[in-house]
Write a protein that holds these residues in place. Structure first.
Motif, PDB file in Angstrom:
ATOM      1  N   ALA A  46       0.812  -1.212   0.000  1.00  0.00           N
ATOM      2  CA  ALA A  46       0.000   0.000   0.000  1.00  0.00           C
ATOM      3  C   ALA A  46       0.842   1.258   0.000  1.00  0.00           C
ATOM      4  O   ALA A  46       1.786   1.396   0.767  1.00  0.00           O
ATOM      5  N   GLY A  47       0.501   2.174  -0.883  1.00  0.00           N
ATOM      6  CA  GLY A  47       1.170   3.461  -0.918  1.00  0.00           C
ATOM      7  C   GLY A  47       2.477   3.465  -1.667  1.00  0.00           C
ATOM      8  O   GLY A  47       3.158   4.485  -1.722  1.00  0.00           O
ATOM      9  N   SER A  48       2.858   2.348  -2.257  1.00  0.00           N
ATOM     10  CA  SER A  48       4.161   2.283  -2.920  1.00  0.00           C
ATOM     11  C   SER A  48       4.057   2.684  -4.381  1.00  0.00           C
ATOM     12  O   SER A  48       2.990   2.735  -4.959  1.00  0.00           O
ATOM     13  N   THR A  49       5.205   2.947  -4.957  1.00  0.00           N
ATOM     14  CA  THR A  49       5.293   3.231  -6.377  1.00  0.00           C
ATOM     15  C   THR A  49       5.506   1.914  -7.114  1.00  0.00           C
ATOM     16  O   THR A  49       6.187   1.030  -6.631  1.00  0.00           O
ATOM     17  N   LEU A  50       4.903   1.776  -8.282  1.00  0.00           N
ATOM     18  CA  LEU A  50       5.095   0.565  -9.054  1.00  0.00           C
ATOM     19  C   LEU A  50       6.551   0.438  -9.484  1.00  0.00           C
ATOM     20  O   LEU A  50       7.158   1.401  -9.917  1.00  0.00           O
ATOM     21  N   MET A  91       9.370 -10.280  -0.347  1.00  0.00           N
ATOM     22  CA  MET A  91      10.039  -9.037  -0.737  1.00  0.00           C
ATOM     23  C   MET A  91       9.173  -7.812  -0.479  1.00  0.00           C
ATOM     24  O   MET A  91       9.663  -6.687  -0.534  1.00  0.00           O
ATOM     25  N   ASN A  92       7.870  -8.008  -0.202  1.00  0.00           N
ATOM     26  CA  ASN A  92       6.984  -6.886   0.083  1.00  0.00           C
ATOM     27  C   ASN A  92       6.826  -6.615   1.574  1.00  0.00           C
ATOM     28  O   ASN A  92       5.999  -5.797   1.978  1.00  0.00           O
ATOM     29  N   TYR A  97      10.912  -3.534   2.209  1.00  0.00           N
ATOM     30  CA  TYR A  97      10.546  -2.491   1.253  1.00  0.00           C
ATOM     31  C   TYR A  97      11.152  -1.147   1.646  1.00  0.00           C
ATOM     32  O   TYR A  97      11.642  -0.394   0.788  1.00  0.00           O
ATOM     33  N   ALA A  98      11.137  -0.830   2.943  1.00  0.00           N
ATOM     34  CA  ALA A  98      11.695   0.447   3.412  1.00  0.00           C
ATOM     35  C   ALA A  98      13.182   0.537   3.089  1.00  0.00           C
ATOM     36  O   ALA A  98      13.681   1.588   2.657  1.00  0.00           O
TER      37      ALA A  98
END
Length: 271
Positions: A46-50, A91-92, A97-98
């Motif tokens: 959620a909220g991430s860039t593709l 990986m998510n 991710y951060a």
């Protein structure tokens, strides 16, 4: 749909899978590597860039990953490793991710991936041995895409920290590392003798799965080695999930990496 900036064309693709641990059971465009099938990148957390999705040949089948290619020529490289797959590590994961986004922010070409048996990565969990081979294959892929890059960092969280440190001992070109909540009480880190270089280690004060005293003991051992200095940071109130501490992990990572890169740059200038 908002236009997405596209990196320069790349010839390959990457993938990865999870690993297991006695207590840790637990669209941008697609890039096509030699022998890999193209895939459309789906939404990230959620909220991430593709991010461009990559698939590449691992030791036990294709591995799935996300890869950011820096616009800077010969940019440094970073590989980010997720926690234990049998505990839902992918990986998510928020911390994985951060760390990925932090390296991207600093101008690195960076990859995170699912180890064997995780997500769309092929194969089955292999108790850690196969997962180390997956990480090596991911690193090979990055170096193939970036043949002139001379700086490489490895970054792992929980089980991923163990895999990352194993890879560190096998690949002398790695020049820096980040280990978040390494499971020092559940895995023997005695293989870090001698450790090739210093790095950043982060522990949660309230972590029951990777207790801080065990991590501190590992740090103390590493710091007795010649030429090794571990930047050790304890996050008050943080447990193993680091639920409300992702931003602090990012800040610590960026502070450590930029400091070390600046020191090395000064040392080269002085020669």
């Amino acid at each position: 749909m908002r236009p997405v900036s596209r990196p320069a064309p790349l010839p390959f693709v990457l993938d990865a899978r999870p690993a297991r641990h006695r207590r840790f059971r637990s669209a941008s465009r697609s890039l096509t590597l030699a022998g890999a099938m193209p895939n459309r990148a789906g939404p990230d957390i959620a909220g991430s860039t593709l991010m461009p999705e990559v698939m590449f040949a691992g030791p036990d089948g294709r591995l799935e990953g996300r890869y950011h290619h820096s616009n800077e020529p010969n940019a440094p490289l970073a590989l980010v490793l997720h926690p234990h797959p049998l505990h839902g590590g992918t990986m998510n994961n928020r911390i994985t991710y951060a760390m990925y986004r932090s390296f991207e922010k600093m101008g690195f070409s960076v990859m995170r991936y699912n180890s064997r048996g995780v997500g769309r990565s092929q194969g089955r969990y292999d108790g850690g041995i196969g997962e180390i081979s997956d990480a090596a294959a991911a690193l090979d892929w990055m170096q193939m895409v970036n043949p002139n890059s001379s700086t490489l960092w490895i970054s792992g969280y929980s089980f991923g920290a163990f895999v990352g440190m194993q890879l560190l001992m096998r690949r002398p070109e790695i020049s820096g590392w980040i280990s978040v909540a390494p499971p020092a009480n559940d895995y023997d880190f005695g293989f870090l003798a001698p450790c090739p270089c210093g790095g950043l280690m982060i522990a949660g004060e309230r972590d029951e799965l990777a207790p801080e005293p065990g991590i501190r003991k590992l740090v103390d051992k590493l710091n007795t080695q010649k030429g090794v200095q571990v930047d050790y940071r304890i996050f008050p109130g943080a447990d193993h999930i680091f639920a409300s501490h992702a931003d602090r992990v990012s800040e610590a990572l960026e502070d450590h990496v930029t400091t070390m890169l600046a020191r090395r740059s000064m040392a080269l200038a002085a020669d």
